[in-house]
Scaffold this motif. Structure first.
Motif, PDB file in Angstrom:
ATOM      1  N   GLY A   1       0.942  -1.639  -0.074  1.00  0.00           N
ATOM      2  CA  GLY A   1       0.481  -0.528   0.095  1.00  0.00           C
ATOM      3  C   GLY A   1       0.715   0.859  -0.050  1.00  0.00           C
ATOM      4  N   ALA A   2      -0.126   2.368  -0.808  1.00  0.00           N
ATOM      5  CA  ALA A   2       0.752   3.645   0.021  1.00  0.00           C
ATOM      6  C   ALA A   2      -0.051   5.141  -0.123  1.00  0.00           C
ATOM      7  N   ALA A   3       0.860   5.939   0.584  1.00  0.00           N
ATOM      8  CA  ALA A   3      -1.026   7.261   1.000  1.00  0.00           C
ATOM      9  C   ALA A   3      -0.132   8.042   0.918  1.00  0.00           C
ATOM     10  N   PHE A   4      -0.654   8.885   0.490  1.00  0.00           N
ATOM     11  CA  PHE A   4      -0.191  10.239  -0.807  1.00  0.00           C
ATOM     12  C   PHE A   4      -1.476  11.336   0.125  1.00  0.00           C
ATOM     13  N   ASP A   5      -0.339  12.135   0.532  1.00  0.00           N
ATOM     14  CA  ASP A   5      -0.990  13.600   1.016  1.00  0.00           C
ATOM     15  C   ASP A   5      -1.557  13.785  -0.820  1.00  0.00           C
ATOM     16  N   ALA A   6      -3.369  13.802  -0.468  1.00  0.00           N
ATOM     17  CA  ALA A   6      -4.637  14.392  -1.299  1.00  0.00           C
ATOM     18  C   ALA A   6      -4.875  16.091  -1.750  1.00  0.00           C
ATOM     19  N   THR A   7      -3.878  16.902  -0.529  1.00  0.00           N
ATOM     20  CA  THR A   7      -4.892  18.293  -0.501  1.00  0.00           C
ATOM     21  C   THR A   7      -3.966  18.806  -1.495  1.00  0.00           C
ATOM     22  N   GLY A   8      -4.381  19.974  -1.759  1.00  0.00           N
ATOM     23  CA  GLY A   8      -4.216  21.129  -2.903  1.00  0.00           C
ATOM     24  C   GLY A   8      -3.238  20.053  -4.124  1.00  0.00           C
ATOM     25  N   MET A   9      -2.043  20.691  -4.888  1.00  0.00           N
ATOM     26  CA  MET A   9      -1.409  19.935  -5.220  1.00  0.00           C
ATOM     27  C   MET A   9      -1.079  18.396  -5.707  1.00  0.00           C
TER      28      MET A   9
ATOM     29  N   TRP B   1      -3.429  16.230  -4.719  1.00  0.00           N
ATOM     30  CA  TRP B   1      -3.979  15.930  -5.488  1.00  0.00           C
ATOM     31  C   TRP B   1      -3.543  14.755  -6.843  1.00  0.00           C
ATOM     32  N   THR B   2      -2.563  15.334  -7.867  1.00  0.00           N
ATOM     33  CA  THR B   2      -2.074  15.209  -8.759  1.00  0.00           C
ATOM     34  C   THR B   2      -1.943  14.061  -9.078  1.00  0.00           C
ATOM     35  N   VAL B   3      -0.629  14.190  -8.175  1.00  0.00           N
ATOM     36  CA  VAL B   3       0.691  13.277  -7.925  1.00  0.00           C
ATOM     37  C   VAL B   3      -0.403  11.468  -7.450  1.00  0.00           C
ATOM     38  N   ALA B   4      -1.191  11.735  -6.289  1.00  0.00           N
ATOM     39  CA  ALA B   4      -2.090  10.227  -6.088  1.00  0.00           C
ATOM     40  C   ALA B   4      -2.743   9.938  -7.090  1.00  0.00           C
ATOM     41  N   GLU B   5      -3.882  11.218  -7.842  1.00  0.00           N
ATOM     42  CA  GLU B   5      -4.317  10.320  -8.822  1.00  0.00           C
ATOM     43  C   GLU B   5      -3.814   9.758  -9.875  1.00  0.00           C
ATOM     44  N   ASP B   6      -2.106  10.628 -10.607  1.00  0.00           N
ATOM     45  CA  ASP B   6      -1.835   9.525 -11.117  1.00  0.00           C
ATOM     46  C   ASP B   6      -1.167   8.417 -11.122  1.00  0.00           C
ATOM     47  N   MET B   7      -0.994   7.931  -9.340  1.00  0.00           N
ATOM     48  CA  MET B   7      -0.818   6.351  -8.971  1.00  0.00           C
ATOM     49  C   MET B   7      -1.591   5.971  -8.826  1.00  0.00           C
ATOM     50  N   GLY B   8      -2.232   6.459  -8.679  1.00  0.00           N
ATOM     51  CA  GLY B   8      -4.096   5.085  -8.438  1.00  0.00           C
ATOM     52  C   GLY B   8      -4.855   4.509  -9.668  1.00  0.00           C
ATOM     53  N   ARG B   9      -3.745   5.361 -10.765  1.00  0.00           N
ATOM     54  CA  ARG B   9      -4.434   4.921 -12.072  1.00  0.00           C
ATOM     55  C   ARG B   9      -3.713   4.501 -12.728  1.00  0.00           C
ATOM     56  N   ILE B  10      -2.353   3.870 -12.197  1.00  0.00           N
ATOM     57  CA  ILE B  10      -1.296   2.728 -12.597  1.00  0.00           C
ATOM     58  C   ILE B  10      -1.749   1.825 -11.188  1.00  0.00           C
ATOM     59  N   PHE B  11      -2.062   1.757 -10.051  1.00  0.00           N
ATOM     60  CA  PHE B  11      -1.651   1.114  -8.929  1.00  0.00           C
ATOM     61  C   PHE B  11      -2.625   0.573  -8.535  1.00  0.00           C
ATOM     62  N   GLY B  12      -4.108   1.259  -8.747  1.00  0.00           N
ATOM     63  CA  GLY B  12      -5.208   1.260  -8.421  1.00  0.00           C
ATOM     64  C   GLY B  12      -6.132   1.844  -7.008  1.00  0.00           C
ATOM     65  N   PHE B  13      -7.095   2.673  -6.752  1.00  0.00           N
ATOM     66  CA  PHE B  13      -7.608   3.413  -6.039  1.00  0.00           C
ATOM     67  C   PHE B  13      -7.729   2.256  -4.701  1.00  0.00           C
ATOM     68  N   ARG B  14      -7.977   3.014  -3.670  1.00  0.00           N
ATOM     69  CA  ARG B  14      -7.856   2.314  -2.498  1.00  0.00           C
ATOM     70  C   ARG B  14      -8.651   2.913  -1.346  1.00  0.00           C
ATOM     71  N   GLU B  15     -10.514   2.920  -0.839  1.00  0.00           N
ATOM     72  CA  GLU B  15     -10.620   3.815  -0.223  1.00  0.00           C
ATOM     73  C   GLU B  15     -11.387   3.423   1.387  1.00  0.00           C
ATOM     74  N   SER B  16     -10.841   1.700   1.199  1.00  0.00           N
ATOM     75  CA  SER B  16     -11.435   1.216   2.667  1.00  0.00           C
ATOM     76  C   SER B  16      -9.926   0.243   2.293  1.00  0.00           C
ATOM     77  N   GLU B  17     -10.454  -0.705   3.578  1.00  0.00           N
ATOM     78  CA  GLU B  17      -9.768  -1.874   3.759  1.00  0.00           C
ATOM     79  C   GLU B  17     -10.077  -2.384   3.055  1.00  0.00           C
ATOM     80  N   GLU B  18     -10.936  -3.077   2.372  1.00  0.00           N
ATOM     81  CA  GLU B  18     -11.127  -4.421   1.681  1.00  0.00           C
ATOM     82  C   GLU B  18     -11.577  -4.378  -0.284  1.00  0.00           C
ATOM     83  N   ASP B  19     -10.813  -3.040  -0.270  1.00  0.00           N
ATOM     84  CA  ASP B  19     -10.546  -2.206  -1.848  1.00  0.00           C
ATOM     85  C   ASP B  19      -8.923  -2.881  -2.378  1.00  0.00           C
ATOM     86  N   ALA B  20      -9.359  -3.350  -3.872  1.00  0.00           N
ATOM     87  CA  ALA B  20      -8.325  -4.212  -4.170  1.00  0.00           C
ATOM     88  C   ALA B  20      -6.762  -2.975  -4.574  1.00  0.00           C
TER      89      ALA B  20
END
Length: 542
Positions: A395-403, A405-424
């Motif tokens: 897992g990886a956690a990103f500061d998604a406040t302000g700018m 978010w752009t890094v978190a968004e791009d990494m999520g496109r590659i490695f998948g987003f996670r919003e809960s413990e059950e997400d893949a």
């Protein structure tokens, strides 16, 4: 306060004060084992009038060492000579063991008959389930003993003797501990409460103010850094480390120490409690966890970086990317890994921290990158490189406040987003809130307290962690910055570490898979997503 004295003024004052030292050495030999303020502490404790003593002190001046000498003197005496058991309590097992080791040294120096240090279980009869607490002990021929406890057990009730509460401002509940400890006075016991300050509202400072205001008839000592230096602290440091002492060297050391503590110097060195409830993690606790030798890589690009040609930009990035590649190749493939990323672009620092997790779930920094004045695309490249190379990433956690978010968004496109413990997915996008800090900072503190985390030895990381304060009951970084102009820090490593620790607590299941390569083209933002175009592949500039 003496902090305002210049290094030159301090050197001259110390020169005048130490001109007679050669005569003293010639007459008495090498300096005695105890420095002046340490001797005065013991002399005061030896008086019948000193039943309760509060000591406010500077950080790491050896006052605990003096208290160990006194504990041995009391425990080694016969009962008719005032012999008593000595109980020592601090907030950590490491400090307790250090104290007991110092007692063993003093017993040997005094030639007192004493047993070897042993460990035993101290039963807390009043706790649920008769819980036992690990303790350390030295027994003396007098029949008395020195016992070291790493917590504040309620089973102090019913005991008597000498009680030493060390770094009292950092124990869990000083008020309740004192209520139990003051019962020692009934049968002629003694209580010593010693600490560096931890905020103006802390119970330790409340008691100090009551003593100074005459509400409490306790004895009081105050030993700040300059008091200790006047009594020869730095000379002793030079003696122990084989250095040559001079007033100029002492003045330089003093000034560097003040600058090292920065905004915390008043509280840590000069016994001035900070407004608020003080640091969330103490310096001794942080330093005790600095056992990792993981690399800390820094990249500081010039202000005109974006105006340079692509070739010039590549040349500036190349050394850092090579260091990064070597560090990633050195990661342990048997360990799981989690990543935390605190984004900044202008003014503050971007910090990314990779934690490894071993089979007993101990976290350890495996790699930290610190980026200043680095554009977004380059930050994404560095981050993506780390995430792709990290073995068994969970897992990886990103500061998604302000700018961020752009890094978190791009990494999520590659490695998948996670919003809960059950997400893949792998990527947590964190928008900081009081609730996030309230829920997720305490587990990190527990990891420090339980020796379940190790971080690299780094002065800036120490200062970042010390910057975290309890604000309205929630641990977070206040609106303060440390460091020199142009290189200010805002607790950046503390936030990156908190994010990495958060991501490490939600273990994902590992599945084998075969990735499909991204389409490669001339656009950097697309090209550097390809495995072949990574810093390790044939298509990348680095």
């Amino acid at each position: 306060m003496t902090v305002a004295i210049t290094p030159e003024q301090w050197a001259e004052a110390r020169r005048q004060a130490t001109d007679v030292i050669p005569e003293i050495i010639e007459k008495f030999g090498l300096p005695k084992a105890l420095l002046g303020y340490q001797s005065r502490t013991i002399a005061l404790l030896e008086t019948a009038a000193c039943r309760v003593l509060f000591i406010e002190k500077s950080r790491r001046i050896g006052e605990t060492w003096a208290l160990a000498a006194y504990a041995v003197l009391r425990a080694a005496r016969a009962k008719k000579a005032g012999g008593k058991d000595a109980l020592y309590i601090s907030y950590s097992q490491e400090m307790t063991r250090e104290f007991i080791d110092a007692c063993a040294m003093w017993a040997k120096a005094y030639s007192f008959a004493a047993s070897e240090v042993d460990e035993f279980l101290f039963k807390d009869e009043t706790a649920e389930g008769n819980q036992s607490i690990q303790a350390f002990r030295i027994k003396f021929a007098s029949g008395f003993e020195v016992v070291g406890l790493s917590s504040a057990p309620r089973s102090l009730r019913g005991k008597d003797g000498l009680l030493i509460i060390d770094e009292a401002a950092f124990v869990d509940n000083l008020k309740e501990l004192l209520k139990a400890g003051l019962a020692f006075l009934t049968w002629g016991g003694q209580v010593v409460v010693c600490s560096t300050h931890n905020g103006a509202e802390n119970e330790f400072n409340v008691k100090i103010q009551d003593i100074l205001g005459g509400r409490l008839k306790y004895k009081h000592l105050r030993i700040d850094l300059d008091d200790a230096l006047n009594d020869g602290l730095y000379q002793r440091i030079c003696l122990v480390n084989g250095l040559e002492w001079s007033p100029e060297a002492e003045a330089k050391w003093r000034q560097e120490l003040i600058e090292f503590y920065d905004e915390a110097s008043d509280e840590e060195l000069y016994c001035v409690p900070s407004q608020g409830s003080g640091a969330w993690l103490t310096t001794p606790l942080i330093e005790a966890r600095m056992t990792s030798d993981a690399p800390v890589l820094t990249l500081d690009l010039p202000d005109n970086y974006l105006l340079l040609s692509k070739l010039e930009q590549a040349a500036l990035m190349a050394p850092f990317m090579e260091q990064l590649r070597e560090a990633l190749r050195a990661l342990d493939p048997e360990k799981q890994h989690a990543f935390g990323f605190d984004f900044a672009r202008v003014g503050d620092l971007t910090v990314g921290t990779l934690l490894s997790i071993d089979k007993v779930l101990k976290r350890e920094t495996a790699l930290t990158v610190e980026l200043r004045r680095v554009p977004g695309d380059e930050q994404k490249l560095i981050t993506r490189t780390i995430l792709k190379a990290a073995p068994r990433l969970i897992g990886a956690a990103f500061d998604a406040t302000g700018m961020g978010w752009t890094v978190a968004e791009d990494m999520g496109r590659i490695f998948g987003f996670r919003e809960s413990e059950e997400d893949a997915g792998m990527i947590w996008s964190i928008k900081f809130s009081m609730d996030w800090y309230r829920i997720n900072m305490p587990p990190l503190k527990v990891a420090f307290e339980d020796a379940a985390i190790a971080i690299s030895k780094n002065v800036n990381h120490l200062l970042d962690l010390r910057l975290v304060k309890m604000i309205a009951g929630v641990p977070r970084v206040p609106d303060l910055r440390s460091g020199e102009t142009g290189k200010k820090r805002h607790g950046d490593f503390a936030i990156a570490l908190a994010l990495a620790h958060f991501a490490s607590r939600f273990m994902g299941r590992e599945y084998a898979y075969t990735p499909i390569s991204d389409i490669d083209d001339d656009d950097w933002s697309e090209r550097d997503r390809s495995d072949d175009a990574s810093p390790f592949g044939r298509g990348g500039l680095w």
